[in-house]
Design a protein around this motif. Structure first.
Motif, short mmCIF file in Angstrom:
data_model
loop_
_atom_site.label_atom_id
_atom_site.label_comp_id
_atom_site.label_asym_id
_atom_site.label_seq_id
_atom_site.Cartn_x
_atom_site.Cartn_y
_atom_site.Cartn_z
N ASN A 103 0.88 -1.09 0.23
CA ASN A 103 -0.11 -0.10 0.22
C ASN A 103 0.83 0.86 0.27
N PRO A 104 1.29 1.43 -1.34
CA PRO A 104 2.06 3.53 -0.93
C PRO A 104 1.71 4.22 -0.56
N GLY A 105 0.01 4.57 -0.07
CA GLY A 105 -0.54 5.19 0.44
C GLY A 105 -0.22 5.30 2.18
N HIS A 106 -0.32 4.24 3.14
CA HIS A 106 0.45 3.85 3.95
C HIS A 106 2.04 3.93 3.79
N ALA A 107 2.41 3.85 2.93
CA ALA A 107 4.12 4.63 2.86
C ALA A 107 4.41 6.31 2.91
N TYR A 108 3.12 6.61 2.28
CA TYR A 108 3.72 7.80 2.36
C TYR A 108 2.80 8.41 3.79
N SER A 109 2.33 7.45 4.35
CA SER A 109 1.93 8.12 5.42
C SER A 109 2.70 7.83 7.10
N MET A 110 3.70 6.80 6.21
CA MET A 110 5.27 7.12 7.25
C MET A 110 5.61 7.39 6.82
N ASN A 149 -8.46 17.95 2.33
CA ASN A 149 -7.39 17.47 3.63
C ASN A 149 -6.38 15.95 2.98
N LEU A 150 -7.25 15.70 2.47
CA LEU A 150 -7.04 14.05 2.55
C LEU A 150 -5.72 14.04 1.45
N LYS A 151 -5.04 12.70 0.97
CA LYS A 151 -3.83 13.05 0.38
C LYS A 151 -4.72 11.79 -0.60
N CYS A 152 -4.97 11.74 -1.54
CA CYS A 152 -5.94 10.22 -2.78
C CYS A 152 -4.59 9.95 -3.91
N ILE A 171 -4.95 7.40 -6.60
CA ILE A 171 -6.11 6.38 -7.96
C ILE A 171 -5.11 5.53 -8.67
N PHE A 172 -5.36 4.58 -9.13
CA PHE A 172 -4.35 3.32 -9.31
C PHE A 172 -5.29 2.82 -11.09
N GLU A 173 -5.03 3.48 -11.59
CA GLU A 173 -6.45 3.13 -12.70
C GLU A 173 -5.55 1.93 -14.05
N ASN A 174 -5.94 0.92 -14.73
CA ASN A 174 -5.95 0.03 -15.74
C ASN A 174 -6.16 0.35 -17.18
N SER A 175 -5.31 -0.38 -17.40
CA SER A 175 -6.21 -0.34 -19.21
C SER A 175 -7.61 -0.72 -20.00
N ASP A 176 -8.20 -1.35 -18.37
CA ASP A 176 -9.69 -1.57 -18.64
C ASP A 176 -10.19 -0.29 -18.07
N ASP A 177 -10.53 0.57 -18.05
CA ASP A 177 -10.83 1.60 -16.78
C ASP A 177 -10.83 1.27 -15.63
N GLU A 178 -10.79 -0.44 -14.78
CA GLU A 178 -10.26 -0.06 -13.65
C GLU A 178 -9.96 0.26 -12.96
N SER A 179 -10.76 0.97 -11.58
CA SER A 179 -9.40 1.54 -10.53
C SER A 179 -9.20 1.46 -8.68
N GLU A 180 -8.68 1.90 -8.56
CA GLU A 180 -8.63 1.84 -6.98
C GLU A 180 -8.25 3.09 -6.37
N VAL A 181 -9.17 3.33 -5.36
CA VAL A 181 -8.66 4.74 -4.54
C VAL A 181 -7.73 4.25 -3.48
N GLN A 182 -6.84 4.85 -2.64
CA GLN A 182 -5.89 4.37 -1.46
C GLN A 182 -5.97 6.11 -0.74
N LEU A 183 -6.13 6.02 -0.20
CA LEU A 183 -6.50 6.92 1.35
C LEU A 183 -5.17 6.78 1.66
N VAL A 184 -4.10 8.43 1.89
CA VAL A 184 -3.09 8.02 3.28
C VAL A 184 -3.92 8.56 4.62
N PHE A 185 -3.70 7.97 5.07
CA PHE A 185 -3.74 7.84 6.82
C PHE A 185 -3.12 9.40 7.42
#
Length: 265
Positions: A198-205, A246-249, A251-265
């Motif tokens: 989870n890159p969001g977790h890394a960013y928060s630490m 005030n939350l950093k988000c 967004i990971f998108e692949n070529s099939d237009d599917e996406s995942e959003v990660q929030l930084v705690f």
């Protein structure tokens, strides 16, 4: 504290390198986040630091000495490991499980006394979890087990702590609790190495981040590594980083237009 120079690792003569010509240095009291897709060498690097892999070229130095020069007992006083696996085949009391963390400090024929039990209780209480002390391992939630494992490693009194996938299978509340505890360990002077998907977790630490790909890597300050360009390159996805209330988000998108959003705690 840790200095790796020109490290290359393979799993046999004639086989391709899993890690190729890697170099970085980590100071005492720093957090190192290790990121990357599956099968790029994250576990191989951890196993090398844990001295489970010996057939490498280059240098792996801890506290100024090559890791292979330490005895097992000496190295246990330097490095502790919090694994994702938790063996519950023996349904020990948490108190008994924690006391086993003192093994590297005891002579071969000695046994734990009341002082060891007291220290174990104090370290668990410092996490705000003293009520777990007299519970059995199988009674604990996933988050509680993670805290107990971290507490046990601290009883080894190591200088470096490796935490493998600390938030795996945890709900959001327990993810936040464990990540906050890892940051506290760094503030207390421990050097902490964390593997995460989870890159969001890394960013928060914060601290330093090592992101690994096949035959390549980047190392540096987390704020400089966790960027749209670097994440897109190493995860082979379109990555957008933005701020929402005030939350950093991320967004990971692949070529099939599917996406995942990660929030930084």
């Amino acid at each position: 504290m840790i200095k790796i120079e020109n490290l290359s690792v393979s799993y046999g003569k004639g086989l391709p390198d899993i890690i190729t010509n890697m170099s970085f240095e980590l100071q005492k009291g720093c957090i190192l986040n290790i990121l990357g897709q599956n099968a790029v060498g994250k576990t191989t690097l951890i196993r090398t630091l844990m001295r489970e892999i010996h057939g490498y070229s280059g240098s792996v130095m801890v506290k100024g000495n090559e890791v292979g020069t330490y005895s097992i007992k000496e190295y246990a006083k330097i490095m502790g490991v919090v694994s994702t696996s938790f063996n519950t085949s023996q349904n020990l009391l948490v108190a008994d499980y924690l006391v086993t963390g003192f093994i590297n400090q005891m002579s071969p024929f000695s046994k734990p006394d009341s002082n060891y039990v007291k220290k174990a209780y104090e370290i668990l209480s410092s996490f705000g979890k003293h009520e777990l002390f007299n519970k059995h391992i199988k009674q604990l939630s996933s988050g509680e087990r993670q805290i107990v494992m971290i507490a046990r490693v601290l009883l080894q009194n190591p200088e470096i702590i490796i935490v493998d996938e600390p938030t795996a299978n945890l709900d959001v509340k327990n993810q936040i609790a464990v990540l906050n505890q890892i940051k506290k360990l760094s503030e207390q002077g421990y050097t902490v190495i964390v593997t995460t998907h989870n890159p969001g977790h890394a960013y928060s630490m914060g601290g330093k981040t090592l992101i690994m790909g096949k035959g390549k890597y980047r190392f540096g300050d987390t704020s400089e590594i966790i960027t749209e360009q670097t994440l897109s390159e190493y995860y082979e996805l379109n990555v957008t980083i933005c701020d929402i209330e005030n939350l950093k988000c991320m967004i990971f998108e692949n070529s099939d237009d599917e996406s995942e959003v990660q929030l930084v705690f």
